[in-house]
Design a protein around this motif. Structure first.
Motif, PDB file in Angstrom:
ATOM      1  N   ARG A  57     -48.683 -21.562   9.124  1.00 27.96           N
ATOM      2  CA  ARG A  57     -48.652 -22.994   8.861  1.00 27.96           C
ATOM      3  C   ARG A  57     -47.568 -23.711   9.642  1.00 27.96           C
ATOM      4  NH1 ARG A  57     -47.969 -22.402   2.517  1.00 27.96           N
ATOM      5  NH2 ARG A  57     -46.246 -21.187   3.414  1.00 27.96           N
ATOM      6  N   ALA A  58     -46.624 -22.949  10.233  1.00 28.30           N
ATOM      7  CA  ALA A  58     -45.521 -23.573  10.966  1.00 28.30           C
ATOM      8  C   ALA A  58     -46.014 -24.393  12.156  1.00 28.30           C
ATOM      9  CB  ALA A  58     -44.537 -22.500  11.440  1.00 28.30           C
ATOM     10  N   LYS A  59     -47.161 -24.022  12.712  1.00 31.00           N
ATOM     11  CA  LYS A  59     -47.684 -24.754  13.872  1.00 31.00           C
ATOM     12  C   LYS A  59     -48.109 -26.171  13.503  1.00 31.00           C
ATOM     13  CE  LYS A  59     -52.313 -22.767  13.168  1.00 31.00           C
ATOM     14  NZ  LYS A  59     -53.345 -21.844  13.713  1.00 31.00           N
ATOM     15  N   ALA A  60     -48.136 -26.481  12.204  1.00 29.04           N
ATOM     16  CA  ALA A  60     -48.515 -27.825  11.772  1.00 29.04           C
ATOM     17  C   ALA A  60     -47.355 -28.812  11.835  1.00 29.04           C
ATOM     18  CB  ALA A  60     -49.054 -27.784  10.341  1.00 29.04           C
ATOM     19  N   PHE A  61     -46.131 -28.332  12.076  1.00 31.43           N
ATOM     20  CA  PHE A  61     -44.973 -29.226  12.042  1.00 31.43           C
ATOM     21  C   PHE A  61     -45.111 -30.422  12.989  1.00 31.43           C
ATOM     22  CE2 PHE A  61     -41.811 -27.298   9.229  1.00 31.43           C
ATOM     23  CZ  PHE A  61     -41.054 -28.413   8.920  1.00 31.43           C
ATOM     24  N   PRO A  62     -45.529 -30.237  14.254  1.00 30.57           N
ATOM     25  CA  PRO A  62     -45.658 -31.422  15.130  1.00 30.57           C
ATOM     26  C   PRO A  62     -46.613 -32.469  14.560  1.00 30.57           C
ATOM     27  CG  PRO A  62     -45.690 -29.405  16.434  1.00 30.57           C
ATOM     28  CD  PRO A  62     -45.769 -28.983  14.998  1.00 30.57           C
ATOM     29  N   ARG A  63     -47.694 -32.034  13.954  1.00 29.65           N
ATOM     30  CA  ARG A  63     -48.645 -32.982  13.374  1.00 29.65           C
ATOM     31  C   ARG A  63     -48.039 -33.685  12.158  1.00 29.65           C
ATOM     32  NH1 ARG A  63     -54.267 -29.702  12.945  1.00 29.65           N
ATOM     33  NH2 ARG A  63     -54.888 -31.652  11.910  1.00 29.65           N
ATOM     34  N   MET A  64     -47.300 -32.938  11.345  1.00 30.55           N
ATOM     35  CA  MET A  64     -46.664 -33.556  10.187  1.00 30.55           C
ATOM     36  C   MET A  64     -45.637 -34.591  10.618  1.00 30.55           C
ATOM     37  SD  MET A  64     -46.203 -30.556   7.310  1.00 30.55           S
ATOM     38  CE  MET A  64     -45.542 -29.263   8.352  1.00 30.55           C
ATOM     39  N   MET A  65     -44.849 -34.266  11.658  1.00 27.31           N
ATOM     40  CA  MET A  65     -43.822 -35.197  12.098  1.00 27.31           C
ATOM     41  C   MET A  65     -44.416 -36.405  12.811  1.00 27.31           C
ATOM     42  SD  MET A  65     -41.609 -33.546  10.627  1.00 27.31           S
ATOM     43  CE  MET A  65     -40.442 -34.911  10.800  1.00 27.31           C
ATOM     44  N   ALA A  66     -45.677 -36.307  13.212  1.00 27.26           N
ATOM     45  CA  ALA A  66     -46.377 -37.461  13.794  1.00 27.26           C
ATOM     46  C   ALA A  66     -46.989 -38.349  12.723  1.00 27.26           C
ATOM     47  CB  ALA A  66     -47.451 -36.981  14.759  1.00 27.26           C
ATOM     48  N   GLY A  67     -46.804 -37.984  11.445  1.00 27.86           N
ATOM     49  CA  GLY A  67     -47.257 -38.827  10.357  1.00 27.86           C
ATOM     50  C   GLY A  67     -48.480 -38.342   9.616  1.00 27.86           C
ATOM     51  N   GLU A  68     -49.009 -37.177   9.993  1.00 28.00           N
ATOM     52  CA  GLU A  68     -50.211 -36.664   9.346  1.00 28.00           C
ATOM     53  C   GLU A  68     -49.840 -35.765   8.167  1.00 28.00           C
ATOM     54  OE1 GLU A  68     -54.142 -33.895  10.433  1.00 28.00           O
ATOM     55  OE2 GLU A  68     -52.700 -34.462  11.998  1.00 28.00           O
ATOM     56  N   VAL A  69     -50.527 -35.915   7.050  1.00 28.45           N
ATOM     57  CA  VAL A  69     -50.424 -34.952   5.957  1.00 28.45           C
ATOM     58  C   VAL A  69     -51.385 -33.815   6.297  1.00 28.45           C
ATOM     59  CG1 VAL A  69     -50.804 -34.529   3.505  1.00 28.45           C
ATOM     60  CG2 VAL A  69     -49.831 -36.709   4.254  1.00 28.45           C
ATOM     61  N   VAL A  70     -50.839 -32.611   6.457  1.00 26.71           N
ATOM     62  CA  VAL A  70     -51.613 -31.480   6.965  1.00 26.71           C
ATOM     63  C   VAL A  70     -51.890 -30.482   5.852  1.00 26.71           C
ATOM     64  CG1 VAL A  70     -51.673 -29.597   8.657  1.00 26.71           C
ATOM     65  CG2 VAL A  70     -50.594 -31.767   9.256  1.00 26.71           C
ATOM     66  N   THR A  71     -53.122 -29.978   5.804  1.00 28.46           N
ATOM     67  CA  THR A  71     -53.500 -28.955   4.830  1.00 28.46           C
ATOM     68  C   THR A  71     -53.927 -27.681   5.550  1.00 28.46           C
ATOM     69  OG1 THR A  71     -55.854 -29.505   4.745  1.00 28.46           O
ATOM     70  CG2 THR A  71     -54.378 -30.806   3.351  1.00 28.46           C
ATOM     71  N   ASP A  72     -54.110 -26.622   4.767  1.00 26.51           N
ATOM     72  CA  ASP A  72     -54.578 -25.348   5.316  1.00 26.51           C
ATOM     73  C   ASP A  72     -55.856 -25.541   6.134  1.00 26.51           C
ATOM     74  OD1 ASP A  72     -53.186 -23.335   2.960  1.00 26.51           O
ATOM     75  OD2 ASP A  72     -53.851 -25.304   2.320  1.00 26.51           O
ATOM     76  N   LEU A  73     -56.784 -26.298   5.573  1.00 25.67           N
ATOM     77  CA  LEU A  73     -58.093 -26.446   6.195  1.00 25.67           C
ATOM     78  C   LEU A  73     -58.063 -27.319   7.449  1.00 25.67           C
ATOM     79  CD1 LEU A  73     -60.236 -26.770   2.947  1.00 25.67           C
ATOM     80  CD2 LEU A  73     -60.041 -24.786   4.465  1.00 25.67           C
ATOM     81  N   ASP A  74     -56.928 -27.957   7.715  1.00 24.59           N
ATOM     82  CA  ASP A  74     -56.765 -28.675   8.980  1.00 24.59           C
ATOM     83  C   ASP A  74     -56.414 -27.716  10.110  1.00 24.59           C
ATOM     84  OD1 ASP A  74     -57.223 -31.250   7.951  1.00 24.59           O
ATOM     85  OD2 ASP A  74     -55.155 -31.360   7.217  1.00 24.59           O
ATOM     86  N   MET A  75     -55.982 -26.503   9.742  1.00 22.84           N
ATOM     87  CA  MET A  75     -55.497 -25.558  10.758  1.00 22.84           C
ATOM     88  C   MET A  75     -56.326 -24.282  10.830  1.00 22.84           C
ATOM     89  SD  MET A  75     -51.438 -25.720   9.914  1.00 22.84           S
ATOM     90  CE  MET A  75     -51.771 -25.107   8.266  1.00 22.84           C
ATOM     91  N   MET A  76     -56.951 -23.917   9.726  1.00 22.13           N
ATOM     92  CA  MET A  76     -57.631 -22.630   9.644  1.00 22.13           C
ATOM     93  C   MET A  76     -58.955 -22.787   8.913  1.00 22.13           C
ATOM     94  SD  MET A  76     -54.201 -20.580   8.356  1.00 22.13           S
ATOM     95  CE  MET A  76     -54.847 -18.919   8.466  1.00 22.13           C
TER      96      MET A  76
END
Length: 285
Positions: free
Chosen positions: A80-99
């Motif tokens: 889930r660490a790969k989601a950090f750039p998306r989170m810092m860009a303002g997106e709320v990220v979930t598991d299903l956004d990545m996998m």
């Protein structure tokens, strides 16, 4: 748990409470518990993007899983660490956004750390503490259900308020640290502040004028020539790393012998109040 069952009024009350955490770092756990209740989740953790330590603020409900996570170094290979750039860009990220669901079911970290404790679904909200990137990660069980698009829209309300609170907490923490070292400066007592990794966050003038070849700061770490004292200092740093922020940290003074000058005694004082902001990581003076 569907979005229409999220307690909007409860979430609003949490938003109004966030200011408490700016002046009282101990308030984070209760606030995260309230967030979980409002959004139909069971656990929450605060994580920094590039600095991961076992004493991260978390709800009591996920303490055992968090200890396992760090003990087995999953913080170094969390998918889930790969989601950090998306989170810092303002997106709320979930598991299903990545996998995909199949990838989640097969992932070793999910199977070792999350599933055994009942956690199945995650949502991450990025925010800033001054210039440091952080995320509030919220965990739901299988019964509570995955985070859906309406959930993400509601959770997005937290991001700007978390940034405001964390940045204010950082500023207030720095002011509190400055006050601590400045007071000691007035009585000509050298002082420096260590973070939970043993790195020097701040020194006062009395300390800076006293540094020499036998006691100095090198690469943001206090280094002493006296080998016995350096061993004691290393042991202190290890204790700082392993002791929870809220726990007392007993440590006896360290005598530093010097070849051509009188010895120096290092005394360890606790860091309390706003100075103990999680976003600064100050641990000892």
């Amino acid at each position: 748990m569907k979005a229409d069952k999220i307690d909007g009024a409860g979430l609003s009350r949490v938003l109004n409470r966030l200011g408490e955490a700016a002046v009282n770092p101990e308030a984070w756990r209760d606030i995260m518990d309230d967030i979980c209740r409002a959004v139909g989740a069971s656990a929450a953790i605060l994580l920094q993007s590039d600095v991961r330590t076992p004493d991260v603020p978390r709800t009591a409900s996920i303490a055992e899983a968090t200890d396992l996570y760090f003990r087995n170094n999953w913080h170094l290979r969390d998918p889930r660490a790969k989601a950090f750039p998306r989170m810092m860009a303002g997106e709320v990220v979930t598991d299903l956004d990545m996998m995909t669901p199949e990838q989640i079911r097969a992932d070793p970290m999910y199977n070792e750390v999350l599933f055994p404790f009942g956690y199945r679904w995650f949502a991450g909200i990025g925010f800033w503490a001054d210039s440091a990137a952080w995320a509030l990660t919220i965990q739901r069980t299988g019964h509570e259900g995955a985070f859906e698009a309406p959930d993400k829209q509601l959770l997005a309300q937290l991001a700007p308020r978390l940034t405001e609170t964390a940045t204010l907490a950082t500023v207030m923490g720095r002011v509190a640290l400055s006050s601590m070292t400045d007071v000691l400066d007035r009585v000509q007592q050298p002082a420096l502040i260590l973070n939970r990794e043993g790195m020097v966050l701040r020194t006062n003038t009395a300390a800076e004028t006293g540094f020499d070849n036998e006691i100095r700061i090198r690469e943001r770490r206090l280094v002493v020539h006296d080998k016995q004292a350096m061993t004691r200092l290393d042991q202190l740093i290890s204790m700082i790393r392993s002791t929870p922020d809220a726990a007392a940290m007993p440590a006896s003074p360290i005598l530093v012998r010097r070849t051509a000058k009188p010895p120096v005694v290092l005394r360890i004082l606790p860091v309390d109040g706003a100075a103990r902001s999680v976003f600064l990581g100050a641990r000892a003076c």
